[in-house]
Motif scaffolding. Structure first.
Motif: not given
Lengths: 418, 255
Positions: A48-53, A56-57, A112, A118
């Motif tokens: 529902d919340i969040g993803n990965t880049a 990286g960030i 988050y 992250e």
């Protein structure tokens, strides 16, 4: 002495300590782990919340200049082990704390949502047994993934000695799973971490390597070595890490300058952590991974430590001046990478541009290629940047060292690689 | 036609593309290109061609420029560089000759400038993906303020649309007075002149969470490794005002 061995004591801690205090204790205990990367995960989770880049960030930078990308905490700093170098060792008389799974989830989600982080980096001291500890970590992360539907990045530390089926369970929940080798040699580990043994750690790495997939530890594994607590040379350290990159397909080996937190006869007493040395090791690590250098190119038994005055590539180049100067317009990609000051981006840029025009010093500058060190080792269309007669070791070496020191004294402090 | 003029476009990227296309067609080399709202000096000779927004023309442009060239033009357009229009004009001009090889022709001044600027814009966008801080309003809407050098709110919103797709949030670019509003489905960009939010009431938890974060931030730095210069290199001071863990940092310790 304040040690915690039964759960009742821990329950008391959970009830009577407020969050601020707990977070202070458990972040403070976790801060010596160097890894904070959040990159390399391409897995799209259905949360529902969040993803990965993938890239990286970095969300913030701490007062020591290191990137903050993950909420780096221990689940608990209670530990049944007594590793000499570790703040949380059993025999230390310090305040202990423990986060409940819900508390960790609440903080993670709240941080988050506000874009502070992250994701989560969860490690832990060992309570009761490795399996018991791993189970608690799994419960926490499972709650975060399934109840809170968190799709962001999670890095977990595997507990040496925990059962394989628990590794499997945890690996399926996280992006990165890692185990720290702690010291470069087995003897060092025996001396300073009598409860740990190298086999248990390499067994974890082996398992992660064998089972890595798009859903199991998608961002791969990393490890960390403490530098300067034992007597290993840079040569031994680099050999060890090259071996580990090779044997366990590690994404990263982190080198952590030893910072004395405990007093012990077995530990060296240092005034300052060996930061310059750590920096050299990272530079060499990069040369191995991206520049096709082998450990034996850089160091050998007669010359087992890095030159603190010069970076490893410049040092290597000065010892192999017969290969230089290299002609920018004709030399191969691999040769370009050997030039001090030329990185992967610059080398690629040169290769693709020289098809269309002959490159001069002026062009290099326009192309955004930094010539500060490179100029001593190259010719453009046969021309050296000053009189050809200057191309000799003493001229180049003195200039490089001088420029570096000038820079350092101007900046007042040294740069770190984080 | 020897005399050079300043050409005016309609404050939008598409209108700029349209204008430059027209200049190319008529082989006009402009002295400069400026948006409508620019204030001319006494000797500026200004021409407003008043080109009709023709969708077909714009579609043609988009079709014949390759996507990475168009992308570079767009990123340069979003930058705050004062010569960006001319850089776009010349970069585009060169690209007609070199096509995609243009990316290797860094020895040409305008190409080098365009690539540098577009990199700078995309880097600032990446940085703010990390540095932006939301605060929670009492109705659970997340609210953030930014003041970037370049106009990156359009790029930035794409990132948060994916990341926080199940939240209501808004981002305000304080410098340009633009809001981006997200309603769990779409992003809307609104000019601050037509949009006002009343006094902001933060949620009950907000203070507590902020102070937990500041505690974490202070704790995680290793005092024996203190390195302010390194910290500032990575996180330039110009962003600190909107980064909650930095905004209250006492100035004295840095000076």
């Amino acid at each position: 002495m304040f040690t915690i061995n039964n759960l009742l004591d821990i329950m008391v801690l959970v009830i009577f300590m407020n969050m601020q205090e707990k977070l202070t204790i458990l972040a403070d205990s976790a801060k010596y782990d160097a890894s904070c990367s959040s990159s390399g995960s391409a897995l799209k989770r259905h949360g529902d919340i969040g993803n990965t880049a993938y890239s990286g960030i970095c969300h913030s930078f701490a007062s020591d200049g290191r990137c903050i990308s993950l909420l780096k905490i221990l689940m608990t700093n209670c530990c049944i082990f007594d590793c000499k170098y570790c703040l949380n060792r059993k025999s230390n008389n310090i305040k202990r704390a423990l986060f409940t799974p819900e508390e960790i989830c609440e903080i993670t989600i709240n941080f988050y949502r506000r874009n502070y982080i992250e994701g989560l980096f969860l490690s832990s001291g060992i309570i009761k047994s490795p399996d018991y500890t791993m189970n608690l970590m799994i419960e926490t992360i499972s709650l975060l993934r399934h109840k809170y539907k968190f799709g962001g990045y999670i890095h977990a530390k595997a507990i040496p000695g925990a059962s394989t089926y628990l590794l499997n369970k945890l690996g399926n929940l996280v992006d990165r799973l890692s185990a720290n080798i702690e010291l470069p040699t087995e003897n060092g580990l025996k001396l300073l971490a009598p409860n740990k043994d190298t086999n248990k750690i390499t067994k974890i790495m082996e398992y992660i390597k064998e089972n890595k997939s798009q859903t199991f530890v998608p961002a791969g594994q990393s490890t960390q070595m403490i530098i300067g607590a034992t007597k290993e040379t840079d040569y031994e350290i680099m050999k060890r890490s090259s071996e580990m990159y090779h044997n366990y397909s590690l994404k990263r080996v982190f080198y952590s300058a030893y910072i004395p937190v405990n007093k012990d006869n077995l530990l060296p007493s240092l005034n300052l952590p060996p930061l310059k040395r750590e920096n050299r090791l990272y530079q060499a690590d990069w040369l191995m991974r991206f520049y096709h250098f082998k450990v034996n190119d850089l160091l050998n038994a007669d010359n087992p430590n890095f030159n603190l005055l010069l970076d490893p590539k410049a040092d290597w180049a000065l010892r192999h001046l017969e290969e230089f100067p290299k002609e920018i317009n004709t030399c191969s990609y691999n040769d370009l990478l050997k030039i001090p000051g030329i990185g992967v981006t610059s080398a690629k840029r040169i290769i693709s541009s020289r098809k269309y025009f002959k490159i001069s010093f002026n062009d290099l500058q326009k192309m955004g290629i930094v010539l500060k060190r490179a100029k001593y080792f190259i010719v453009c269309d046969g021309k050296y940047f000053v009189n050809n007669l200057c191309f000799n070791r003493s001229f180049i070496e003195s200039n490089l060292v001088l420029e570096d020191n000038l820079l350092t004294s101007l900046k007042g402090e040294q740069l770190s690689l984080f | 036609m020897n005399e050079k003029y300043i050409y005016i476009y309609n404050n939008s990227f598409l209108s700029l593309l349209n204008l430059i296309q027209t200049l190319f067609k008529n082989k006009i080399v402009p002295q400069n290109i400026k948006p409508q709202d620019y204030s001319p000096s006494l000797f500026d000779k200004i021409v407003n061609l008043d080109i009709k927004e023709d969708e077909q023309v714009i579609e043609d442009i988009i079709n014949y420029l390759s996507s990475n060239i168009l992308n570079t033009l767009y990123y340069v357009y979003l930058s705050s560089n004062e010569h960006k229009e001319l850089i776009i004009y010349y970069f585009w001009g060169h690209s007609l000759k070199y096509k995609n090889k243009i990316f290797y022709m860094r020895n040409l001044k305008s190409v080098n400038a365009a690539l540098k600027i577009s990199k700078y814009v995309s880097r600032e966008n990446h940085r703010l993906k990390g540095f932006l801080r939301f605060k929670e309003l009492s109705n659970r809407i997340l609210y953030a303020e930014i003041a970037p050098e370049n106009n990156i709110i359009f790029l930035l919103s794409k990132h948060f649309r994916k990341r926080l797709n199940n939240e209501y949030w808004m981002i305000k670019d304080v410098k340009r007075n633009i809001y981006c509003l997200y309603d769990k489905k779409d992003c809307f960009f609104v000019d601050g002149q037509n949009f006002e939010i009343g006094p902001k009431q933060w949620s009950m938890d907000e203070n507590n969470i902020q102070s937990l974060w500041k505690t974490f931030y202070k704790t995680i730095g290793i005092s024996q490794r203190k390195n302010k210069r390194c910290q500032m290199n990575f996180m330039p001071k110009k962003y600190w005002k909107y980064i909650i863990e930095m905004s209250e940092d006492d100035e004295e310790s840095y000076n």
